[in-house]
Design an enzyme around this catalytic site. Structure first.
Site, short mmCIF file in Angstrom:
data_model
loop_
_atom_site.label_atom_id
_atom_site.label_comp_id
_atom_site.label_asym_id
_atom_site.label_seq_id
_atom_site.Cartn_x
_atom_site.Cartn_y
_atom_site.Cartn_z
N ASP A 65 0.83 -1.21 0.00
CA ASP A 65 0.00 0.00 0.00
C ASP A 65 0.87 1.25 0.00
OD1 ASP A 65 -2.27 -1.61 0.22
OD2 ASP A 65 -2.24 -1.53 2.42
N ASP A 117 -0.70 -2.44 -4.06
CA ASP A 117 -2.03 -2.87 -3.60
C ASP A 117 -2.91 -1.63 -3.52
OD1 ASP A 117 -4.15 -4.28 -2.61
OD2 ASP A 117 -3.19 -4.90 -0.76
N ASP A 127 -5.68 2.48 2.14
CA ASP A 127 -6.58 1.50 2.75
C ASP A 127 -6.82 1.85 4.20
OD1 ASP A 127 -6.75 0.18 0.37
OD2 ASP A 127 -5.66 -1.62 1.00
N ARG A 182 -12.76 1.25 -6.53
CA ARG A 182 -12.64 1.46 -5.08
C ARG A 182 -12.35 2.92 -4.76
NH1 ARG A 182 -9.18 -3.82 -2.86
NH2 ARG A 182 -10.56 -5.42 -3.74
#
Length: 552
Positions: free
Chosen positions: A365, A388, A392, A445
């Site tokens: 991330d 990734d 997040d 997302r």
């Protein structure tokens, strides 16, 4: 390279809180805060029951008796407009329909407003007058003995508002009590109480309304925006305070909770400038508040952590100019992952600000927030090309604001809640504000949400994405004033996993293949904080011009 250090100006603290309150200002000054970590309950007056400070992971205030009423009160009888928040756990009950409660404007042990969490699976907003109770409002909520719940009760003028875990909400208007103490109570039940926080609130005023739907060529959203405000309960009456000014956090990052009044980052600590990897990693891992200014490009090593590097509490990490970059690795805000931890630990990472940085090329991330981290502000960054997620937010983290960032050259952009099976950590938490972000061909997302009672998404610019927003696992998404251009699915509740909830108003969709899907009701964000929605027709101009680095 040299490290230049100076002492930052300390913020004005609680000594002015009472003056702010009586002057009628909107500042959320902390009036009272007790996490019982000092091992005592000094300042509390108890009546009935058996009260003590004992351990439940960390020290808590425990009422152990189940045979009668019990109360503990604290604070000033002159407090008028405020929000009191506490974590509450019922541990044992004697009979049916018992409760633990949070008190406000307490005049005595028999006269006060209270928010009662009852074993008949309701939350009730009530008043007790001379020992006689009246129910003002109620809502359904699952109540399990042995589980922690966060109760919040706001009293502002004649407006009363209560919530459980930021979700189930009750409200009423009543003029019985104008001032009074705060407190906690039980009825034929034993309970633990922790993280009691009282923050000053402004006087009553109308919640902000969204801008009018623009005319001309852009196609307004085909979802039912013109319906009345679709919140789960009425917003507080009267005008809210103005939103914070430029350079200050806003949104959920400013909402009091977990013993923290707002997000200040490294304020009050030294300011250092770093331009090497060694300096940067040293300062982000130090204890205590620091403002860490990043100069030039810093390469983050992969090492044994897959390139993720831990940031400790009370930090501001800010780039200098428009050329500050982190490459090759990412930032982790949070304790190590543990499925066994299902309530916020006392040492959860908190109070972190990341601004004006370009972050790219991580193998994992770019920014990861986990394990009950809270009060985080991610602002004016450029995030791209991570292995990734770009950003997040997961595992019980709460009270974040993501504002004025540019996300680009990235697939799975920003995830809120990582797994359909993680309700034990996530339910009632993961409250995030996303505003004025530029989702520039970031494929999906943007965000994708599980379990959160409220994620507020407003005035973002979506440009050429496969989908914008997805709500699942009964998450509540409040989506307003955004501009979607060439987005296949702007907003989804029919998605992988259990359905979510989505309310939308005043969005613009241009060259999109589907409308924003709506379902259920969602609490109006104005219940929590003040904000102003820009005319969505201006979003394609103002967001690219203002989002990303070099703009603060």
């Amino acid at each position: 390279m040299k490290v230049r250090s100076r002492l930052a100006t300390a913020a004005v603290a609680a000594t002015v809180a009472a003056a702010l309150l009586y002057a009628g200002t909107a500042d959320a000054a902390t009036l009272f805060n007790d996490d019982f970590n000092d091992g005592n309950s000094a300042g509390w007056t108890t009546s009935g029951g058996t009260w003590s400070v004992t351990a439940d992971g960390t020290p808590v205030l425990r009422q152990a008796g189940t045979s009668s009423d019990a109360r503990a009160r604290a604070g000033s009888t002159a407090w008028a407009n405020y929000t009191v928040t506490a974590r509450v756990k019922l541990t044992a009950v004697n009979g049916a329909n018992r409760f633990a409660a949070l008190l406000a404007r307490a005049q005595s042990n028999t006269s006060y407003y209270y928010l009662a969490l009852r074993t008949n699976h309701t939350v009730e907003l009530k008043k007790l007058v001379g020992g006689s109770s009246t129910t003002l409002a109620s809502a359904a909520v699952t109540v399990t003995t042995g589980s922690w719940y966060t109760l919040s009760l706001t009293v502002s003028g004649t407006s009363l508002q209560g919530s459980v875990n930021g979700g189930a909400s009750v409200s009423a208007t009543d003029a019985q009590f104008a001032t009074g103490q705060i407190g906690v109570a039980t009825y034929n039940a034993a309970a633990n109480f922790d993280d009691v926080l009282v923050a000053a609130a402004g006087g009553p005023s109308p919640s902000p309304s969204a801008s009018g739907i623009p005319s001309a060529s852009p196609r307004p959203s085909s979802s039912p925006s013109a319906s009345p405000s679709p919140s789960a309960s009425p917003s507080p009456s009267g005008p809210p305070p103005n939103p914070p000014g430029p350079g200050q956090p806003d949104g959920f990052a400013t909402v009091a909770g977990y013993g923290q009044a707002t997000t200040t980052g490294g304020a009050g600590g030294p300011t250092v400038t770093v331009d090497t990897t060694e300096e940067f990693l040293d300062y982000i891992a130090r204890t205590g508040p620091y403002t860490i200014q990043v100069s030039g490009t810093i390469t983050l090593p992969t090492g044994t952590s897959d390139g993720m590097h831990n940031v400790t509490s009370d930090k501001t990490i800010v780039g200098l100019g428009s050329t500050a970059r982190l490459v090759g690795g990412g930032l982790n805000i949070g304790l190590p992952i543990s499925d066994a931890v299902t309530a916020p630990p006392a040492n959860a990472v908190h109070n972190v600000i990341i601004r004006n940085l370009s972050i790219s090329g991580a193998s994992d991330d770019l920014i990861n927030v986990q394990m009950f981290s809270h009060h985080i502000w991610i602002d004016h960054n450029d995030l791209s090309d991570g292995g990734d997620g770009a950003l997040d937010i997961k595992r019980g983290s709460d009270l974040l604001t993501v504002s004025w960032n540019r996300f680009h050259d990235h697939d799975k952009t920003t995830l809120v809640g990582h797994d359909d099976a993680n309700g034990a950590q996530d339910t009632g938490r993961l409250r995030v504000t996303y505003h004025h972000n530029f989702f520039d061909r970031s494929d999906q997302r943007n965000p994708r949400v599980r379990f959160s009672p409220l994620v507020h998404v407003y005035n973002n610019y979506y440009f050429d994405n496969s989908y914008g927003i997805a709500s699942t696992n009964e998450s509540g998404l409040f989506v307003e004033g955004n501009y979607f251009f060439s987005v296949n699915n702007p907003g989804r509740v029919e998605f992988s996993g259990p359905l979510g909830r989505m309310v939308e108003r005043n969005n613009i969709l241009v060259e999109c293949n589907h409308p924003i899907e709506v379902r259920g009701t969602v609490t109006d964000p104005a219940t929590y904080y003040p904000y102003t929605v820009d005319d969505p027709a201006t979003v394609p101009a103002i967001v690219p011009a203002g989002a990303g680095v070099g703009k603060i």
